[in-house]
Design an enzyme around this catalytic site. Structure first.
Site, PDB file in Angstrom:
ATOM      1  N   TYR A 138       0.983  -1.204   0.069  1.00  0.00           N
ATOM      2  CA  TYR A 138       0.014   0.105  -0.009  1.00  0.00           C
ATOM      3  C   TYR A 138       0.833   1.278   0.183  1.00  0.00           C
ATOM      4  CZ  TYR A 138      -3.808   2.873   1.737  1.00  0.00           C
ATOM      5  OH  TYR A 138      -4.548   4.117   1.884  1.00  0.00           O
ATOM      6  N   LYS A 168      -1.247  -0.931  -4.118  1.00  0.00           N
ATOM      7  CA  LYS A 168      -2.345   0.090  -4.156  1.00  0.00           C
ATOM      8  C   LYS A 168      -1.479   1.412  -4.213  1.00  0.00           C
ATOM      9  CE  LYS A 168      -6.084   1.723  -0.813  1.00  0.00           C
ATOM     10  NZ  LYS A 168      -5.944   3.199  -1.112  1.00  0.00           N
TER      11      LYS A 168
HETATM   12  O1  MN9 Z   1      -8.286   4.793  -0.108  1.00  0.00           O
HETATM   13  C1  MN9 Z   1      -8.686   7.110  -0.204  1.00  0.00           C
HETATM   14  N1  MN9 Z   1      -7.487   7.772   0.483  1.00  0.00           N
HETATM   15  C2  MN9 Z   1      -7.256   8.114   1.876  1.00  0.00           C
HETATM   16  C3  MN9 Z   1      -8.068   5.755  -0.563  1.00  0.00           C
HETATM   17  O2  MN9 Z   1      -8.291   7.919   2.594  1.00  0.00           O
HETATM   18  C4  MN9 Z   1      -6.221   8.665   2.280  1.00  0.00           C
HETATM   19  C5  MN9 Z   1      -9.104   7.598  -1.273  1.00  0.00           C
HETATM   20  O3  MN9 Z   1     -10.271   7.095  -1.717  1.00  0.00           O
HETATM   21  C6  MN9 Z   1      -9.535   8.994  -0.926  1.00  0.00           C
HETATM   22  O4  MN9 Z   1     -10.371   9.329   0.207  1.00  0.00           O
HETATM   23  C7  MN9 Z   1     -10.404   9.876  -2.085  1.00  0.00           C
HETATM   24  C8  MN9 Z   1     -10.697  11.262  -1.561  1.00  0.00           C
HETATM   25  O5  MN9 Z   1      -9.436  12.105  -1.672  1.00  0.00           O
HETATM   26  O6  MN9 Z   1      -9.637   9.785  -3.192  1.00  0.00           O
END
Ligand code: MN9
Length: 304
Positions: A138, A168
């Site tokens: 990740y 990821k």
């Molecule tokens: O898992 C998410 N990243 C975080 C991925 O929470 C740091 C994203 O889906 C974000 O929430 C999304 C909105 O900025 O891109």
């Protein structure tokens, strides 16, 4: 699970009761909703699922609940990253023992990763605790503070980590993402992690994405993928622009706390986020609702 991820994987939320205790009951209904809305996989206990704010025992219970709820219909990825590699390995072995489909892990982040070799060593330890499952590193440098060149990692890690399946990729460098995808004739499954830039990722060859806003707006992103695949860039851009606007509204507040309020508006009682992520005040919830009903994407779901 040997296949590549295609389509949308929801980075799932973790439900708490009113006093902040883990309460897994709402997970079943949430998973039914996600599958019905077009989700093709679940990514559990990541940033969205507050994995880092849960105890190891709680993380095991959340993973079990999602694996049971999915019941083999969609793959479940369990995020096991931890500052203690001992706990990360316990979580990885547990994920394999309960029938999860893949393990994923962030790097330790309190003591920073200093070199590609160091990162490979850490990930080797974790991945080898679940040797029968594909492993996804990740990559989320904004939260881990890792400055390791991810292309260099991917070029070298496959030797040491036999079950390394991919990444990821939660960063915004499309050129780097493309290089990861193309490495060794597309050996690795590199999954996009930035919802607001999904169209850019599709253009560079992405086939799958893991993200938080797919919990609430999977149909919008599904339409975007369809439009992109049909070459209808105007529609695809318009849909991405709706997602950007929605994320902008959510981003006025602590993001995942706002998302949990949206889940509540949709009928899923997941409580609020644990500290250090602060909850919204009742005025903020009212403002969030007001702003969301203005957006085409959620207007029908969230009655004023
Ligand atoms: O898992 C998410 N990243 C975080 C991925 O929470 C740091 C994203 O889906 C974000 O929430 C999304 C909105 O900025 O891109």
């Amino acid at each position: 699970m040997t296949d590549r991820i295609h389509g949308l994987v929801a980075a799932t939320y973790t439900p708490f009761d009113a006093s902040g205790r883990l309460e897994v009951t709402p997970i079943d209904a949430m998973v039914e909703y996600l599958i019905a809305s077009g989700i093709r996989g679940l990514y559990v206990c990541g940033s969205t699922g507050e994995g880092m704010s849960l105890s190891t025992d709680e993380r095991c219970r959340v993973a079990e609940a999602y694996v049971q709820a999915a019941a083999g219909r969609v793959p479940v990825f369990v995020q096991v990253g931890h500052n203690s590699l001992t706990d990360a390995k316990i979580l990885a072995a547990h994920a394999e023992s309960i029938g999860a489909d893949a393990v994923s892990a962030t790097c330790p982040s309190y003591f920073k990763i200093a070199s590609t070799e160091g990162l490979i060593e850490c990930m080797h330890e974790i991945a080898s605790a679940a040797p029968g499952l594909p492993f996804y590193y990740y990559h989320i440098p904004v939260l881990t503070g890792s400055t390791v060149d991810i292309v260099d990692f991917l070029r070298r890690a496959g030797q040491a980590i036999p079950n390394l399946a991919g990444l990821k990729y939660t960063d915004t460098k499309l050129h780097e993402f493309q290089q990861c995808l193309e490495l060794e004739n597309g050996r690795y499954d590199v999954v996009w992690g930035c919802d607001e830039m999904m169209l850019g990722a599709l253009a560079t060859g992405s086939r799958g994405a893991i993200g938080s806003t797919y919990n609430i707006a999977a149909p919008l992103y599904g339409r975007m993928i369809t439009a992109f695949e049909a070459g209808d860039m105007q529609t695809a851009r318009q849909l991405q622009s709706q997602s950007i606007e929605m994320i902008r509204v959510l981003g006025q507040f602590p993001f995942h706390s706002a998302m949990k309020e949206v889940l509540r508006m949709l009928g899923f009682e997941f409580g609020t986020c644990r500290l250090p992520q602060q909850s919204l005040t009742s005025n903020e919830v009212a403002k969030l609702r007001e702003d969301l009903v203005q957006l085409d994407v959620l207007a029908e779901l969230i009655a004023p």
